[in-house]
Design an enzyme around this catalytic site. Structure first.
Site, short mmCIF file in Angstrom:
data_model
loop_
_atom_site.label_atom_id
_atom_site.label_comp_id
_atom_site.label_asym_id
_atom_site.label_seq_id
_atom_site.Cartn_x
_atom_site.Cartn_y
_atom_site.Cartn_z
N ASP A 1 2.50 4.97 -0.40
CA ASP A 1 1.76 6.33 -0.06
C ASP A 1 1.83 7.08 -1.24
O ASP A 1 2.15 6.83 -2.28
CB ASP A 1 2.62 6.95 0.86
CG ASP A 1 2.54 6.34 2.32
OD1 ASP A 1 1.47 5.91 2.69
OD2 ASP A 1 3.41 6.45 3.12
N ARG B 1 0.85 -1.25 0.01
CA ARG B 1 0.01 -0.10 0.05
C ARG B 1 0.92 1.25 0.12
O ARG B 1 0.93 2.05 1.02
CB ARG B 1 -1.29 -0.03 1.27
CG ARG B 1 -1.92 -1.27 1.04
CD ARG B 1 -2.52 -1.53 2.67
NE ARG B 1 -3.45 -0.14 3.16
CZ ARG B 1 -4.67 -0.05 2.72
NH1 ARG B 1 -5.16 -0.77 2.01
NH2 ARG B 1 -5.16 1.22 3.04
N ARG C 1 10.61 5.11 4.80
CA ARG C 1 10.94 6.25 4.80
C ARG C 1 11.29 6.92 6.06
O ARG C 1 12.51 7.65 6.14
CB ARG C 1 9.86 7.12 4.07
CG ARG C 1 9.46 6.92 2.96
CD ARG C 1 7.94 7.53 2.43
NE ARG C 1 8.00 8.83 2.62
CZ ARG C 1 6.83 9.51 3.01
NH1 ARG C 1 5.48 8.78 2.73
NH2 ARG C 1 6.68 10.90 3.08
N TYR D 1 12.22 -2.61 -0.98
CA TYR D 1 12.17 -1.08 -1.46
C TYR D 1 13.57 -0.82 -1.79
O TYR D 1 14.34 -1.07 -0.93
CB TYR D 1 11.57 -0.38 -0.40
CG TYR D 1 10.03 -0.49 -0.40
CD1 TYR D 1 9.06 0.25 -0.98
CD2 TYR D 1 9.34 -1.57 0.30
CE1 TYR D 1 7.60 0.31 -0.82
CE2 TYR D 1 8.18 -1.70 0.53
CZ TYR D 1 7.03 -0.73 0.11
OH TYR D 1 5.80 -0.95 0.06
#
Length: 256
Positions: free
Chosen positions: A51, A49, A194, A109
């Site tokens: 952002d 999901r 992040r 990621y």
């Protein structure tokens, strides 16, 4: 019948992946076009999901169809409707119990940044500009504290239940003025990558000490980790399954 899609997208102009009633999202666009093609409502499941502003080269999406259909036809038609902003890189028939989200065993990621005297308008959409120097040796030392299973409450938004996650690896690759931080884990909680990168950048810039990462973990409080890195540098590059639903596909499109 169930179909899985390997999807890449530029997340800049989307309000994230997950469908929202009054906002444009990647999942919303996919479901709208699939419902049009298949002439029936379609609900999808996504592996990550992401952002608002976050990109993907290896997002996986699955959905059910009521009749036999050629996955290659779905790929071709969706790309005519959505490319180049959203691209289906491949499509495959999968077992009925497959779920893009719950069948996933690994996710990876990449956070991309570049260091130069001035911003680059041709890269700034997909990478974070860092004008000052960074110490890679300090960033690597700081990252070691994050490997393994920990309570990542300091690095995640509240309200998700358990924040315990297992990071498998954190690696750094540098080429000319570009730096890529790659993080692999079983799963991630909201804004975890992040937040991790934001703290590592502070360590690299000399604003925090490498030992502060371990202290932030032990604090189990969001304020301990510091700022969240900008969304535009983050890319979902790969999702792992056993077995893979797709034939061998390079998870990251070439960058020239």
């Amino acid at each position: 019948m169930k179909i899985a899609l390997l999807v890449a997208y530029d997340g800049t102009d989307f309000h994230g992946f997950a469908r929202q009633k009054h906002a444009r999202t990647v999942q919303g666009e996919l479901e709208s076009r699939l419902s049009l093609l298949l002439r029936a409502p379609v609900e999808t499941a996504g592996a990550g999901r992401t952002d608002a502003g976050v990109h993907a080269a290896g997002q996986v999406v699955s959905f059910d169809v009521s009749r036999e259909i050629d996955p290659a036809w779905v790929q071709m038609r969706l790309n005519k409707l959505l490319a180049p902003e959203v691209v289906v890189r491949t499509a495959a028939k999968v077992p009925d119990d497959f779920s893009a989200r719950f069948s996933a065993t690994r996710r990876a990621y990449e956070y991309r940044l570049y260091r130069s005297p001035v911003p680059d308008p041709f890269r700034d959409r997909f990478a974070l500009w860092v004008p000052g120097p960074l110490s890679l040796s300090k960033m690597r030392a700081a990252a070691r504290a994050l490997i393994g299973e920990h309570d990542f409450s300091s690095f995640c938004r509240r309200g998700e239940g358990s924040m315990v996650r297992r990071i498998r690896s954190i690696s750094f690759s540098s080429r000319q003025d570009e730096l890529i931080v790659r993080i692999k884990a079983d799963s991630f909680c909201h804004q975890m990558v992040r937040s991790v990168v934001g703290l590592l950048l502070e360590v690299g810039a000399g604003k925090r000490a490498p030992g502060d990462v371990g202290k932030a973990l032990r604090a189990k409080h969001r304020n301990a980790a510091g700022p969240v890195a900008a969304a535009r540098g983050l890319h979902l590059v790969a999702v792992g399954y056993r077995p893979s639903p797709f034939e061998r596909v390079d998870p990251t499109p070439s960058r020239r």
